[in-house]
Design a protein around this motif. Structure first.
Motif, short mmCIF file in Angstrom:
data_model
loop_
_atom_site.label_atom_id
_atom_site.label_comp_id
_atom_site.label_asym_id
_atom_site.label_seq_id
_atom_site.Cartn_x
_atom_site.Cartn_y
_atom_site.Cartn_z
N ALA A 83 0.84 -1.16 -0.02
CA ALA A 83 0.08 0.15 -0.12
C ALA A 83 0.79 1.29 0.01
O ALA A 83 0.52 2.24 -0.93
N PHE A 84 1.92 1.37 0.90
CA PHE A 84 2.77 2.47 0.94
C PHE A 84 3.54 2.54 -0.61
O PHE A 84 3.78 3.46 -1.09
N LEU A 85 4.09 1.50 -1.23
CA LEU A 85 4.58 1.51 -2.51
C LEU A 85 3.73 2.19 -3.64
O LEU A 85 4.00 2.98 -4.22
N LEU A 86 2.85 1.47 -3.40
CA LEU A 86 1.55 2.14 -4.57
C LEU A 86 1.13 3.31 -4.38
O LEU A 86 1.42 4.31 -5.42
N GLY A 87 1.25 4.29 -3.24
CA GLY A 87 0.68 5.34 -2.88
C GLY A 87 2.14 6.32 -3.03
O GLY A 87 1.87 7.26 -3.52
N SER A 88 2.93 5.97 -2.86
CA SER A 88 4.52 6.65 -3.04
C SER A 88 4.71 6.71 -4.38
O SER A 88 5.73 7.79 -4.96
N PHE A 89 4.64 5.72 -5.17
CA PHE A 89 4.93 5.86 -6.52
C PHE A 89 3.82 6.49 -7.53
O PHE A 89 3.95 6.69 -8.83
N ALA A 90 2.84 6.89 -6.87
CA ALA A 90 1.81 7.77 -7.50
C ALA A 90 2.11 9.00 -8.11
O ALA A 90 2.96 9.70 -7.70
N ALA A 91 1.21 9.50 -8.95
CA ALA A 91 1.40 10.74 -9.44
C ALA A 91 0.17 11.53 -9.66
O ALA A 91 -0.95 10.95 -9.83
N GLY A 92 -0.07 12.64 -9.42
CA GLY A 92 -1.27 13.47 -9.27
C GLY A 92 -1.73 13.85 -7.97
O GLY A 92 -1.06 13.70 -6.98
N PRO A 93 -2.73 14.80 -7.92
CA PRO A 93 -3.14 15.16 -6.73
C PRO A 93 -3.81 14.12 -5.93
O PRO A 93 -4.29 13.03 -6.40
N VAL A 94 -4.17 14.39 -4.68
CA VAL A 94 -4.91 13.39 -3.72
C VAL A 94 -6.09 13.22 -4.20
O VAL A 94 -6.53 11.97 -4.12
N TYR A 95 -6.92 14.01 -4.93
CA TYR A 95 -8.20 13.31 -5.01
C TYR A 95 -8.27 12.18 -5.96
O TYR A 95 -9.34 11.72 -6.40
N VAL A 96 -7.18 12.07 -7.01
CA VAL A 96 -7.15 11.01 -7.67
C VAL A 96 -6.85 9.65 -6.91
O VAL A 96 -7.31 8.64 -7.53
N SER A 97 -6.28 9.86 -5.62
CA SER A 97 -6.15 8.69 -5.13
C SER A 97 -7.50 7.90 -4.67
O SER A 97 -7.58 6.57 -4.42
N PHE A 98 -8.76 8.46 -4.63
CA PHE A 98 -9.75 8.04 -4.14
C PHE A 98 -10.24 6.98 -4.99
O PHE A 98 -11.10 6.02 -4.68
N PRO A 99 -10.56 7.31 -6.47
CA PRO A 99 -10.76 6.24 -7.38
C PRO A 99 -10.06 4.88 -7.25
O PRO A 99 -10.59 3.77 -7.47
N PHE A 100 -8.63 5.25 -7.16
CA PHE A 100 -7.75 4.22 -6.99
C PHE A 100 -8.22 3.20 -5.67
O PHE A 100 -8.14 2.15 -5.56
N ALA A 101 -8.37 3.98 -4.91
CA ALA A 101 -8.69 3.42 -3.36
C ALA A 101 -9.96 2.62 -3.58
O ALA A 101 -10.21 1.47 -2.98
N ALA A 102 -10.87 3.15 -4.34
CA ALA A 102 -12.20 2.33 -4.54
C ALA A 102 -12.03 0.95 -5.19
O ALA A 102 -12.54 0.01 -5.07
N VAL A 103 -10.79 1.16 -6.28
CA VAL A 103 -10.69 0.00 -7.03
C VAL A 103 -9.87 -1.21 -6.14
O VAL A 103 -10.11 -2.35 -6.08
N LEU A 104 -8.88 -0.68 -5.27
CA LEU A 104 -8.33 -1.62 -4.06
C LEU A 104 -9.43 -2.26 -3.39
O LEU A 104 -9.27 -3.38 -3.10
N MET A 105 -10.54 -1.48 -3.06
CA MET A 105 -11.59 -1.93 -2.13
C MET A 105 -12.24 -2.92 -2.84
O MET A 105 -12.74 -3.87 -2.17
N LYS A 106 -12.65 -2.56 -3.97
CA LYS A 106 -13.56 -3.54 -4.72
C LYS A 106 -12.83 -4.87 -4.90
O LYS A 106 -13.37 -5.98 -4.97
N LYS A 107 -11.38 -4.79 -4.95
CA LYS A 107 -10.74 -5.90 -5.13
C LYS A 107 -10.31 -6.71 -3.99
O LYS A 107 -9.69 -7.96 -4.14
#
Length: 179
Positions: A83-107
């Motif tokens: 989780a730390f690595l996925l978040g740390s290698f990310a690009a873009g503003p924080v609001y972009v993390s929420f759709p990614f978080a939704a996919v992680l939750m769905k999975k």
């Protein structure tokens, strides 16, 4: 159906109405507000399509069983590190993390690991950290990481414990609705 559409775009409607009122009451402020809104919308439209493509690839390529094994309940330190690595290698503003978080939750990612992911995205992005090190120095960056990483873990732990199982279940159900 119409109620759902109105509810979904309520924030957009409110911003539009505020901008129009500002334009009527104080035109110079209204123009500045509309320009700021347009700039934010352009940024959003530039960032979101590639993000949705990456999310689609994550959704298609990573099997739910794999995600549960790597980041689900019981994944322990391994899940937290991923989780730390996925978040740390990310690009873009924080609001972009929420759709990614939704996919992680769905999975099937554990709620704690999703919180770690969002925290890492907001505080430990490697591209920004490298820039920070070049401007502020490596000592500053390392000191900030030494503070941020434990704080992210503590906040994720407290949040995970404070939110009830029913509330988490509701959050996961809402993610499933987004399909």
């Amino acid at each position: 159906m119409m109620k759902r559409i109105l509810k979904r775009y309520r924030t957009f409607g409110i911003i539009l109405i505020i901008n129009l009122i500002l334009l009527l009451v104080k035109p110079s402020l209204g123009i500045n507000s509309l320009e700021g809104t347009a700039d934010n919308l352009k940024e959003l439209l530039a960032i979101m399509p590639p993000i949705f493509i990456l999310m689609g690839l994550l959704d298609a390529w990573v099997q739910k069983e794999t995600m549960i094994k790597l980041m689900g309940k019981g994944s322990g330190l391994k899940g937290m590190i991923i989780a730390f690595l996925l978040g740390s290698f990310a690009a873009g503003p924080v609001y972009v993390s929420f759709p990614f978080a939704a996919v992680l939750m769905k999975k099937g990612s554990a709620f704690f690991n999703v919180l770690i992911f969002i925290g890492a995205w907001s505080a430990t992005k490697i591209p920004i950290s490298l820039f920070e090190a070049s401007v502020m120095g490596w000592k500053f960056m390392i000191t900030r990481y030494a503070i941020d990483i434990p704080v992210i873990i503590i906040i994720a732990y407290i949040t995970d414990k404070v939110i009830s199982s029913n509330e988490k279940k509701t959050i996961y159900e809402n993610v499933e609705i987004l399909k």
